[in-house]
Design an enzyme around this catalytic site. Sequence first.
Site, PDB file in Angstrom:
ATOM      1  N   CYS A  89       0.807  -1.229   0.000  1.00  0.00           N
ATOM      2  CA  CYS A  89       0.000   0.000   0.000  1.00  0.00           C
ATOM      3  C   CYS A  89       0.836   1.274   0.000  1.00  0.00           C
ATOM      4  O   CYS A  89       0.345   2.334  -0.360  1.00  0.00           O
ATOM      5  CB  CYS A  89      -0.946   0.002   1.201  1.00  0.00           C
ATOM      6  SG  CYS A  89      -2.131  -1.350   1.172  1.00  0.00           S
ATOM      7  N   HIS A 341      -9.138   3.572  -1.697  1.00  0.00           N
ATOM      8  CA  HIS A 341      -7.731   3.205  -1.496  1.00  0.00           C
ATOM      9  C   HIS A 341      -7.241   2.443  -2.733  1.00  0.00           C
ATOM     10  O   HIS A 341      -7.293   1.220  -2.780  1.00  0.00           O
ATOM     11  CB  HIS A 341      -7.633   2.336  -0.242  1.00  0.00           C
ATOM     12  CG  HIS A 341      -6.262   1.833   0.093  1.00  0.00           C
ATOM     13  ND1 HIS A 341      -5.093   2.368  -0.430  1.00  0.00           N
ATOM     14  CD2 HIS A 341      -5.866   0.815   0.923  1.00  0.00           C
ATOM     15  CE1 HIS A 341      -4.056   1.716   0.072  1.00  0.00           C
ATOM     16  NE2 HIS A 341      -4.503   0.765   0.885  1.00  0.00           N
ATOM     17  N   CYS A 371       0.013   2.036   6.724  1.00  0.00           N
ATOM     18  CA  CYS A 371       0.357   0.636   6.962  1.00  0.00           C
ATOM     19  C   CYS A 371       0.524  -0.065   5.620  1.00  0.00           C
ATOM     20  O   CYS A 371      -0.080   0.323   4.619  1.00  0.00           O
ATOM     21  CB  CYS A 371      -0.719  -0.038   7.807  1.00  0.00           C
ATOM     22  SG  CYS A 371      -2.386   0.058   7.121  1.00  0.00           S
TER      23      CYS A 371
END
Length: 385
Positions: A89, A341, A371
Site C-alpha cells: 500500500c 484506497h 500501513c
Amino acid sequence: MTEAYLVAATRTAGARRGGKFKDQHPVDLAAAVLNDLLARSGCDPALVDDVILGCVSQAGEQSTNVARNAVLASGLPETIPGTSIDRQCGSSQQALQFAAQAVMSGTMDVVIAGGVESMSRVPMGMPHALPRAQGLGAYLSPQINARYGNVEFSQFDGAEIIAERFGFTREAMDAFALDSHRKAAAATAAGKFKQEILVVEVDGVPHATDEGIRADTSLEALGGLKLLREGGRVTAGNASQICDGASGVLVVSERGLKRLGVAPLARVHHMSVLGGDPVTMLDVPLAATERALRRAGMKIGEIDLFEVNEAFACVPMAWLKATGADPNRLNVHGGAIALGHPLGASGTKLMTTLLSALHDRNKRFGLQTMCEGGGQANVTIVERL
C-alpha cells in the site's frame, strides 16, 4: 546534499470497483497523470530523468513494468525510462521517497513519482492467485512458514488484532468511518479537491468527483453491514473502499527548480521506512512515526496536518491513541474509507491531498504515513513553501 522539492501534484478522482474507470486501461490512467504533471509545472518533457511508479497488483494490464508503459502512452519522449515498485500500500509513497533520494544525491534533477491501480481490471490478489491456479507455490516460502508457524499474513486478521488490542468497538470504528464520509463530503462541497483532481473524460463525461463518498450514510446504515470475520468488528463500512485511480508528484532538486523556473509547493523534510510484525501487519505506522519524529528532531505538536491512510478505521484510531496527536489535524478532508484506497496509487494520492490542505489552511508541516502489507510503514514529512 541538495534538497528535494515538490513542484506539482495531481490525482484522479477515485472510482469505485466496477465504476467510472472500469473500462479505462490503467496504463492510460497513469499516462494522464504524467501529462498533467508536465502541464501543471510547465516542465519540458526532455528534462525528466526518470519515472517511478508504485503498483501492487503487477499482473495483466499492470504487468511488464507499468511505469515504462505509462511513459510510452504519455507525451514523454521514449528516451525517458520508467520503473515500477511494490511496497504494497505504500508503493507510491516509496516512489516519492526514491525520487527524493535521487535528486538529493545529485544524480538526478527531475523525477516523476506516482502510482496506479485498477482494482476493477486487475483484481486484488491476482499476482499470487494465478500461480496457485496453475498448481504452483504461494509467496509464503517454507522458511517463512517455519519462522511464523504457518500463519497466513492477512490484513483483515491484523485489523481485528489491532481493534482488540486497543479496545475499539465496532461502534467506535463505525463512528470514525462516518466522520470520514462527512469530512470528504464537506471538502467536496466546498471545492477543496478541485485544484488537486485531474479530470478524466469517460465516454465524453468528465469524472471529477470521488465516487465513493456517501454523504447520506449514517451510524444505522453502517451498523447494518455484515462483519468480515464472524465475531469480529471490521466491516466493509469501517474499512477502505476498493478503488481505481492514479496519482503523482514531480520531484526536483535545487538545480531542477532553477531549470523549471517555478516556485515549489513544498520541501521534503524527512523520509524513512520501518518494518514490523507481518502478522499484526498494520500497526507499524505507530512505531514508524515515533522514530521519524525522533530522527527529524520534532514533536508531534509541531506537525500541522496528518495523513494516515484509513486502510481500516482501527489503524488511524490506534495511531492517534499511540501518538497523542490532535484528531482535528488528522485526515482533515476525509480518508480512504470515503475516498477509496487505490493501493499502489494511494501514497502520492495522500500526498497530493496533504499538500492541498497545507496550502488551503496556510500551515507549515505535514506528515504522511500508512500501513503496508508484510508489516511495514513509510513516513514522509514535508514543509510547505
